[in-house]
Design a protein around this motif. Structure first.
Motif, PDB file in Angstrom:
ATOM      1  N   VAL A  88       1.004  -1.193  -0.109  1.00 27.51           N
ATOM      2  CA  VAL A  88      -0.047  -0.071  -0.055  1.00 27.51           C
ATOM      3  C   VAL A  88       0.963   1.347   0.055  1.00 27.51           C
ATOM      4  O   VAL A  88       1.694   1.318   0.936  1.00 27.51           O
ATOM      5  N   ARG A  89       0.595   2.196  -0.901  1.00 23.16           N
ATOM      6  CA  ARG A  89       1.498   3.476  -1.188  1.00 23.16           C
ATOM      7  C   ARG A  89       0.554   4.380  -0.647  1.00 23.16           C
ATOM      8  O   ARG A  89      -0.524   4.682  -1.183  1.00 23.16           O
ATOM      9  N   LEU A  90       0.991   5.452   0.233  1.00 22.69           N
ATOM     10  CA  LEU A  90       0.472   6.653   0.815  1.00 22.69           C
ATOM     11  C   LEU A  90       1.170   7.944   0.287  1.00 22.69           C
ATOM     12  O   LEU A  90       2.369   8.051   0.911  1.00 22.69           O
ATOM     13  N   ILE A 149       6.066  10.040   1.938  1.00 21.41           N
ATOM     14  CA  ILE A 149       5.617   8.736   1.044  1.00 21.41           C
ATOM     15  C   ILE A 149       5.860   7.621   1.809  1.00 21.41           C
ATOM     16  O   ILE A 149       6.894   7.171   2.480  1.00 21.41           O
ATOM     17  N   ILE A 150       4.919   6.901   2.040  1.00 23.18           N
ATOM     18  CA  ILE A 150       4.742   5.698   3.041  1.00 23.18           C
ATOM     19  C   ILE A 150       4.423   4.330   2.088  1.00 23.18           C
ATOM     20  O   ILE A 150       3.534   4.400   1.838  1.00 23.18           O
ATOM     21  N   ASN A 151       5.194   3.279   2.217  1.00 24.17           N
ATOM     22  CA  ASN A 151       5.026   2.269   1.499  1.00 24.17           C
ATOM     23  C   ASN A 151       5.128   1.059   2.472  1.00 24.17           C
ATOM     24  O   ASN A 151       6.004   1.092   3.113  1.00 24.17           O
ATOM     25  N   TYR A 152       4.045   0.270   2.547  1.00 22.44           N
ATOM     26  CA  TYR A 152       4.184  -0.909   3.463  1.00 22.44           C
ATOM     27  C   TYR A 152       3.418  -2.067   3.026  1.00 22.44           C
ATOM     28  O   TYR A 152       2.756  -2.097   2.099  1.00 22.44           O
ATOM     29  N   ILE A 153       3.843  -3.134   3.319  1.00 23.73           N
ATOM     30  CA  ILE A 153       3.057  -4.388   3.196  1.00 23.73           C
ATOM     31  C   ILE A 153       2.419  -4.834   4.574  1.00 23.73           C
ATOM     32  O   ILE A 153       3.119  -5.354   5.370  1.00 23.73           O
ATOM     33  N   TYR A 174       6.542  -5.240   6.301  1.00 26.23           N
ATOM     34  CA  TYR A 174       7.554  -4.317   5.764  1.00 26.23           C
ATOM     35  C   TYR A 174       6.782  -2.953   5.673  1.00 26.23           C
ATOM     36  O   TYR A 174       5.888  -2.683   5.306  1.00 26.23           O
ATOM     37  N   ILE A 175       7.923  -2.040   5.950  1.00 30.08           N
ATOM     38  CA  ILE A 175       7.254  -0.767   5.710  1.00 30.08           C
ATOM     39  C   ILE A 175       8.571   0.422   5.507  1.00 30.08           C
ATOM     40  O   ILE A 175       9.909   0.028   5.819  1.00 30.08           O
ATOM     41  N   SER A 205      13.909   5.715   5.448  1.00 31.54           N
ATOM     42  CA  SER A 205      14.068   4.633   6.518  1.00 31.54           C
ATOM     43  C   SER A 205      13.062   3.571   6.313  1.00 31.54           C
ATOM     44  O   SER A 205      11.920   3.884   5.836  1.00 31.54           O
ATOM     45  N   ASN A 206      13.570   2.437   6.387  1.00 33.40           N
ATOM     46  CA  ASN A 206      12.568   1.434   6.279  1.00 33.40           C
ATOM     47  C   ASN A 206      12.947   0.106   7.400  1.00 33.40           C
ATOM     48  O   ASN A 206      13.998   0.280   8.370  1.00 33.40           O
ATOM     49  N   TYR A 207      12.260  -1.025   7.362  1.00 29.76           N
ATOM     50  CA  TYR A 207      12.036  -1.871   8.546  1.00 29.76           C
ATOM     51  C   TYR A 207      11.378  -3.169   7.941  1.00 29.76           C
ATOM     52  O   TYR A 207      10.507  -3.059   6.986  1.00 29.76           O
ATOM     53  N   GLY A 208      12.027  -4.164   8.275  1.00 31.55           N
ATOM     54  CA  GLY A 208      11.057  -5.487   8.127  1.00 31.55           C
ATOM     55  C   GLY A 208      11.058  -6.238   9.364  1.00 31.55           C
ATOM     56  O   GLY A 208      11.689  -6.130  10.378  1.00 31.55           O
ATOM     57  N   GLN A 209       9.984  -7.093   9.367  1.00 32.14           N
ATOM     58  CA  GLN A 209       9.473  -7.489  10.549  1.00 32.14           C
ATOM     59  C   GLN A 209      10.585  -8.637  11.055  1.00 32.14           C
ATOM     60  O   GLN A 209      11.186  -9.409  10.364  1.00 32.14           O
ATOM     61  N   PRO A 210      10.980  -8.586  12.622  1.00 36.68           N
ATOM     62  CA  PRO A 210      12.201  -9.087  12.984  1.00 36.68           C
ATOM     63  C   PRO A 210      11.955 -10.815  12.713  1.00 36.68           C
ATOM     64  O   PRO A 210      10.735 -11.265  12.776  1.00 36.68           O
TER      65      PRO A 210
END
Ligand SMILES: [Ca+2]
Ligand SMILES: [Ca+2]
Ligand SMILES: [Ca+2]
Ligand SMILES: [Ca+2]
Ligand SMILES: [Ca+2]
Ligand SMILES: [Ca+2]
Ligand SMILES: [Ca+2]
Ligand SMILES: [Ca+2]
Ligand SMILES: [Ca+2]
Ligand SMILES: [Ca+2]
Ligand SMILES: [Ca+2]
Ligand SMILES: [Ca+2]
Ligand SMILES: [Ca+2]
Ligand SMILES: [Ca+2]
Ligand SMILES: [Ca+2]
Ligand SMILES: [Ca+2]
Lengths: 154, 154, 154, 154, 154, 154, 154, 154, 154, 154
Positions: free
Chosen positions: I42-44, I65-69, I113-114, I132-137
């Motif tokens: 989802v892109r915001l 811009i926010i992209n996340y799964i 993911y975000i 900045s980004n992040y994946g579920q640990p």
């Protein structure tokens, strides 16, 4: 110019078209892929999409982009147009609409790979663009889908 | 300025050109690749493509983009122009046209790699852009083709 | 401001420049790369390229883009300008011109990696854009070149 | 398809073309305007222009734009192409080149109105774009030219 | 290639150029307009302008656009380049810089008409673009200047 | 609003700024990265860069783009602005300028990854765009740098 | 939804369409303007135009733009599409094609004002864009046409 | 670098700036126009404008463009920035905001001519762009304002 | 049109909205993801972001811009709008703002993911764009985040 | 924040909005113009317009642009949004839709000047853009409307 390969198509070139504005996935029609030995992409750009907000009933507008690698079937583009028109009075969140369209096309085409992107117009200063994809289960296309996801927006 | 390397080319620089508007793959001509030791791309942008809808007979318009890595032969660009003109009165679905052009060029050139993209104008608010590619069988170019497919539209 | 590091450069900042319009690769000059421990790209955009069609003698126009990772030497940009001007009365197919420029620069610079792209203007409605690249033999740059080829036009 | 109205045209469709690179205004050819009762514009976009700097001999590049309202004659576009190619080894300031082209076309066509714009590439960080125009003497087109001048760049 | 018409030009094609970074209008040079019977525009695009803020001393950056209709003289573009470089260590408000450049060119050229536009980069989120123009006194060019002012930014 | 985390910053928000136009890397200041557990990019777009040609002394113009992944420190952007201004009277080849800026930032920040791109304006019709990058030695960032290099210009 | 105001229209919404590729102005159909008291513009953008070169027979491509102020009649857009398709196998100079289309529409519509612009693709590096216009004789629209001509390309 | 001509300016170059977020026209400062004999435009592009909707309190965003021909005074741009920031917590319809800004600048500057354009972001799918202008009473600038209005959006 | 799946949403479609301008992460609301079996983006796009400089108090502007799964939850876009508005009177460095927004959304959504990108407007000629980004640990999304970082700006 | 000047507005800021999809001009609401002494433009960009083809019933899409100079009244933009939504199930030719919208706004606002432009998406390869305008009878605005018509598309 009609011939064998278009057998089963009821809409393209027919005289009178009926436009349906209530969501109906039965409108979709397919025809045979003549190049199943080859993996190739078909891109469908659909900038004339409109549906309703499920909470407020307000019209939403957007562009739908559909990219797929066919297996045995191709979607007929006039039936796709009519199918997308059927969302005109349908209420759905942007994230739902994109997933519904993808699922209906998977059911119709059983494609090797498919992705659907909805580029919706802004509401309250924010625009939402969902991107959903899929690879044929138990095939290399599952991994293909993960790799495409990785490239989204790049 | 004619010399040995253009031997066999009948069209480029010749006085009078005949334009054929019925599909004919015999028009295509090739000449020798002088750099077969090097893998390089040739991109051909062809924005003046037109054919007919196979169902309704209505003219379609589009841009053909051809990217290939030559092996022993290069396509002569004037013969390519005349070949593409030969679709002028030919009826074909967008997906077919792209695959036919790719197959004709494979037969002519036996390239290491080739891809053909057809960016057709919209009909009924939807535009169709097929993308087909190919790598020389039993070579590393088969995997190259899969990887290029993965990058389509990114 | 002349100093040791520009030793051997005869063209930049000299009073009177002579323009040669017959292809001559001797015009090219190099100077020492002060950062050989670092792998970095130098991009050279050259939108003012012209040569002649080898068959008809008609002028061709295009943009040359040169990207390279230097090893011990850098190309001096005024000498590159004069070298490219030397194609002005030279007849060559687009595919040849791009490969000739790349080979001349390889001979001059022995770079780690180099690629040359020629974006030529259309003739007869078709434009040709050759893309050629190279990695230093027996090094990781050979594979680097293959991977860059894979990304061409993406 | 040759017929009476193209009488006197020697270049278009002829077999072998000779390219001249020394300035020569005799190359230009005209044909009859079939619509002299109507005032209409013809715009000619010529992005492949090159000449030499009269002081240094360095190649210059630019786009020539020619807009004119014909009286009894139209310029034949292949002869215009060859005429513009004849500046290839010609030395001229940007301001001169634009005025020479306009004067040659006035002599050839005796048009109601004409304007020539030269959009040259930058040298030393500055680009020069001369714009010259003309209206048929002792006619309303003189004032037309003044009014067009007033609108330049707006 | 030097000849009579460039008599008096000291900078173009000369061997060694000295760059001055303190404002100096003496650098400007002109040469004779060979087409004084014709009213035509010369546009000079100068995207590499920099000066200093007169209050804080901070560098400012911008593009200078100079459009003029010559009378008896044209500005030589290399001298213009050097003149614009002479603002490099000069402190001036944007509105002043544009008016100073216009006045210096009026003194040099006595043109029929001239306008200078300064498109400066933003400071504090606001960018300033002054536009100044001038018509030869006691001539129709005074009214021409008023009419151009009316069209600014349209 | 000053607080602990900006301790050591002498420039931002201070009353009177002194602009230095001789290259001086001591101007650069850093502050603590509050998110060292997270790998993230900081992109700095600097379109107002100017230096001098080391041979001719002529001003050069360009845009500097700096992308880095911080480790323990971030560069303070006002000090970066002043540092880049210090190149104003400094003579350096484009390739040197880019490498010098990168090395100064490595010394200041010891970043995990950094890349510097210099998009310089054309000289003699050719523009030069060096791209240099770096990964922290003996870490996964070395390979990261190689992979970024592979993607340059794609 | 058919009603009185569309009386006389034979093409829009009819079942089966026949495509004619030999020039035929009888295809054009009009319907009544419901707002004859108001002067308003109708713009028709037609990017899918193709005809043949009258000398060589080679296909030409272009965009037709038609702007008109109706009097009592409007052109029906499907009939316009079919009419433009009828140029597909027709040989005509660019200047002729634009004037023929304008004259056919004048005969059909007797509009207050009309203009037709043909933006053709380049041949031999030059593209031709004719612009023709017309105002109803013995009316203020004659002067309107002259004033529009004055603004062409501005 | 302070001198006589900046007398009376309290904000530019001063050490500590106070930001006010309640509408306050007293923030605006002017300085003397040194070229009152010349009519020239000053354009101020202000893309960082925000205010509140007077009904709902929701933030609005937009770009303010201010074009004016000064008489005896110029607006100081830092004071303009602070003045525009003072709308941050102010509620106003788009049409009001544009007229208020214009009136405040008229009071401050008594300019010969001024226009203010507000390009606001969309709300509910519609964006509003008010354009207001003014000419000094009892002068030719009144008619100038009417003519500029005529050109709005063209 | 309210139904079960929107249970818990207090803002969308509610009558009266209160706008908060002090940073408050409690404003954020989520709703259930109906497609947890599918990985989709989802892109915001949020172009109306403003905050304050923590040192000077000056307003900053930018696009978020926010992209996340998503995993089990989606962010409701009206609550996101109100949350972003709450930065209006909040002081924060650009790098902090981006990391704060990402951390608040991780706490709310626990996404697979975000990534958050802040494209801020220039200050002093330099613009800062943190990514900045992040994946579920302890999942494949950690590696996914590293790979996305590698593609930033490509 | 409600106050006297918004008296009579029923839609903006109200809790629950009802969306009507059958053409209804009663939805439109106006409020008092506070600056009747000043002639100024209000531009309304409405890219989310859709109606039905009156012959086939197929959905049409387009952008409506409304520019007007108010007299005593301004249109309230939320009511305009709802009014434009009311065309969703309405059948109308493009030329009719534009004239109907203009007439409804004339009735509501009695503006000094108004123009409505409809930029509709292509059907069958042709797009239609009607432009209609109006000046208050027996006033200078009648001539203003004629002059704006003259500038359409320039
Ligand atoms: Ca939306
Ligand atoms: Ca919005
Ligand atoms: Ca199509
Ligand atoms: Ca369509
Ligand atoms: Ca070519
Ligand atoms: Ca061509
Ligand atoms: Ca030049
Ligand atoms: Ca230059
Ligand atoms: Ca700024
Ligand atoms: Ca250059
Ligand atoms: Ca042409
Ligand atoms: Ca051509
Ligand atoms: Ca909106
Ligand atoms: Ca910033
Ligand atoms: Ca700035
Ligand atoms: Ca169409």
């Amino acid at each position: 110019m009609k011939n064998k390969e278009t057998e089963g198509l009821s809409l393209l070139g027919s005289g009178q078209t009926r436009y349906v504005f209530d969501y109906d996935s039965d409108i979709l029609e397919s025809f045979a892929n003549k190049y199943p030995d080859n993996n190739y992409f078909v891109r469908l750009n659909c900038p004339e999409f409109t549906s309703l907000c499920p909470i407020t009933g307000q019209p939403d507008f957007g562009t739908m982009i559909i990219n797929y690698i066919p297996d045995q079937k191709l979607v007929e583009s006039k039936s796709l147009k009519l199918y997308l028109f059927s969302f005109r009075n349908h209420g759905g969140f942007h994230e739902d609409v994109v997933n519904i369209i993808m699922k209906d096309l998977i059911r119709l085409l059983e494609p090797r790979y498919i992705e659907v992107i909805g580029e919706f117009s802004p509401r309250g200063g924010i625009s939402i663009h969902p991107y959903s994809n899929y690879g044929q289960p138990d095939s290399k296309w599952v991994e293909f889908a993960v790799k495409r996801l990785l490239k989204y927006g790049k």
